[in-house]
Design a protein around this motif. Structure first.
Motif, mmCIF file in Angstrom:
data_model
loop_
_atom_site.group_PDB
_atom_site.id
_atom_site.type_symbol
_atom_site.label_atom_id
_atom_site.label_comp_id
_atom_site.label_asym_id
_atom_site.label_seq_id
_atom_site.Cartn_x
_atom_site.Cartn_y
_atom_site.Cartn_z
ATOM 1 N N ASP A 1 -7.408 3.395 6.435
ATOM 2 C CA ASP A 1 -7.766 2.056 5.972
ATOM 3 C C ASP A 1 -8.365 2.042 4.569
ATOM 4 O OD1 ASP A 1 -9.984 3.448 6.699
ATOM 5 O OD2 ASP A 1 -10.974 1.786 7.739
ATOM 6 N N TYR B 1 -5.106 6.890 -5.337
ATOM 7 C CA TYR B 1 -6.512 6.795 -4.933
ATOM 8 C C TYR B 1 -7.327 7.617 -5.920
ATOM 9 C CZ TYR B 1 -4.208 5.437 -0.572
ATOM 10 O OH TYR B 1 -3.411 4.829 0.349
ATOM 11 N N PRO C 1 -8.568 1.403 0.792
ATOM 12 C CA PRO C 1 -7.793 0.548 -0.119
ATOM 13 C C PRO C 1 -7.140 1.369 -1.229
ATOM 14 C CG PRO C 1 -10.006 -0.334 0.241
ATOM 15 C CD PRO C 1 -9.992 1.049 0.819
#
Length: 548
Positions: free
Chosen positions: A251, A242, A253
């Motif tokens: 949640d 990330y 992505p």
């Protein structure tokens, strides 16, 4: 004799020196002949057999030519490196692309390499590391060797050439070509930190971030050496990544994936410092979001309360009461003594009034109830209304009947050169310099037709029967300060509406409006302009010192 003996001595010395020189020269030549082929041939062999290789996938370099030997380096794909002569399926790996005299890095299996193109990028033999605590590096791979320098907490360095548990240390801003450029040496354990729960990892070298944890997946980004990212779950030796500035939730992505060995963990103390700013910003953003949500809810609740209150006011029944006129009173279109007179009240006449507006009472039509739609007829000054009838009006006396044409009616005076009455059509036609006067309204035209209500005897009670007046030809009208003109004017008596049609203009002081149709409502003292085929035009004047 003495000279001869001296000459013999000198000759003997010269011969000895010459022999000694010859002996050394001969020895050197013999050594050169014997040993030169060994060194030169070997060196030439190394040079001749030196090859530039490349791996097509990530590959390990081991300390010894054995699959069980310690891994001293991991090669990235598409980076070229030099190898020496193959032996037993293993190739010795050297740091310099054109010089095999440097200390070798280790050994790589011949099965996983292929010849490289001449222009292939040469491998950087240094990996980035961050120093977690102050650290000394030594001149040699030994704690007993001299201290060559010190590293401070948070310093960025490069390390490479792992042998015997020691790394060579290099400047972080330069590519590492050879161990000869090392600043010194540090223990592997002091810079290789394994933190399985580390939230932040950084790239030890330039690596691609790929879309899926599969070697053949396409790249979605790049991490340069030292660049940070937040890591998630590990899958098949690859970490989910990330971005460093992303708030990671369940949640969120995944940005992409990167190979685990090329990602190093921060020391705990550095990670806390790095994450402190991220966590603080995250908390600030969450607080701002909650504040916005609270403000939006409060605003929505406030608007809902205002709407509810407004609905209550709008839908609330109008509280009315009956009051009596204490004198003969004018009923005006607005709560203003300068507004139009739309009706009159007789002395003692009962009317239905609403809540007081300033010093005026609104008058409603008789028979309206709170449950029906209330319609205001006009306004009466409050000083002349009372809840009790005047003393001089007897309660038992019958209500006075309104006499048409009497003083309680609003007269309409019409003058012209000619008048024609048609009883069949219930209309009176005036022609030639027609002038109509009703209170403060004056109208002039070429012709004027008064349409009468059906019934009645001839011209008797004409005024009470006029339902509509139509003026045509050079129509001009004056209403208080207003002046207007048009091709045709219609006055609907019952509704107190004036319709001006055809090139209609209405001027109020310096202000002017014009259009195809102008409707003027006498009771409401308001006008409406309709453009038709042409646009409505309006000209208004404002004081010079008033900003727009």
């Amino acid at each position: 004799m003495s000279s001869i003996s001296e000459n013999k001595s000198l000759f003997r010395s010269f011969c000895q020196a010459a022999f000694t020189a010859f002996a050394y020269t001969a020895s050197a030549l013999i050594c050169a002949v014997l040993f030169f082929p060994f060194f030169t041939t070997d060196s030439i062999a190394h040079a001749a057999k030196a090859e530039l290789m490349i791996t097509q996938s990530i590959a390990n370099i081991r300390e010894n030519p054995d699959l069980k030997a310690e891994v001293v380096w991991v090669l990235s794909p598409a980076e070229s490196f030099s190898v020496g002569k193959e032996k037993g399926g293993w190739l010795p790996v050297y740091p310099a692309s054109s010089n095999l005299s440097d200390s070798l890095v280790g050994y790589i299996s011949k099965k996983i390499v292929v010849p490289a193109a001449k222009n292939s990028p040469v491998v950087d033999w240094g990996d980035v590391r961050y120093v977690g605590t102050p650290l000394e590096y030594h001149a040699e791979r030994s704690l007993k060797s001299a201290v060559a320098g010190k590293l401070a907490e948070g310093d960025k360095i490069k390390v490479g050439f792992l042998h015997g548990g020691w790394y060579a240390v290099f400047n972080a801003d330069k590519p590492v070509v050879s161990e000869n450029d090392a600043l010194g040496f540090v223990k592997e354990s002091s810079v290789n930190i394994n933190l399985d729960d580390a939230r932040i990892r950084y790239a030890v070298r330039k690596i691609n971030v790929i879309k899926k944890p599969v070697a053949s997946s396409k790249a979605v980004g790049v991490l340069n050496p030292g660049y940070r990212a937040q890591v998630g779950k590990e899958k098949g030796g690859m970490y989910a990544l990330y971005r460093i500035d992303t708030m990671v939730k369940e949640d969120t992505p995944v940005w992409g994936y990167a190979w685990g060995p090329f990602l190093a963990a921060y020391p705990k103390n550095l990670e806390k410092k790095k994450m402190a700013g991220i966590d603080t910003r995250k908390a600030e953003l969450e607080a701002e979001q909650k504040k916005k949500e609270v403000e939006l809810k409060e605003r929505a609740d406030s608007l809902a309360s205002m709407d509810k209150a407004m609905d209550a006011v709008v839908n609330a029944p109008i509280v009315t009461k009956s009051m009596f006129a204490q004198a003969v009173l004018n009923v005006r279109s607005e709560p203003d003594v300068k507004s139009l007179i739309v009706d009159k009240l007789e002395l003692g006449q009962a009317v239905l009034v609403g809540p007081e507006e300033g010093k005026w009472f609104p008058i409603f039509k008789a028979g309206d109830t709170p449950d029906s739609k209330m319609e205001i007829v006009g306004y009466v000054y409050n000083a002349y209304l009372s809840t009790e009838p005047p003393a001089e009006v007897k309660k038992e006396a019958p209500a006075k009947k309104r006499v048409p044409g009497g003083p309680d009616e609003v007269p309409i005076k019409i003058t012209s050169k000619k008048m024609t009455f048609s009883e069949n059509k219930n209309q009176i036609t005036f022609s030639g310099d027609v002038t109509v006067v009703r209170l403060d309204v004056t109208l002039t035209s070429d012709t004027l037709t008064a349409m009468l209500k059906s019934g009645g005897d001839s011209l008797k009670d004409t005024q009470n029967k006029i339902k509509e007046i139509i003026a045509t030809g050079s129509v001009n009208v004056v209403m208080n300060n207003r002046k207007g003109s048009c091709d045709k004017l219609t006055f609907v008596v019952g509704d107190s509406i004036i319709l001006m049609e055809g090139n209609a203009k209405l001027q109020d002081g310096p202000n002017l409006v014009q259009g195809n149709l102008i409707k003027f409502y006498l009771k409401d003292n308001r006008s409406e302009v309709v453009g038709g085929d042409k646009p409505v035009e309006a000209i208004f004047f404002t004081p010079k010192n008033v900003a727009p």
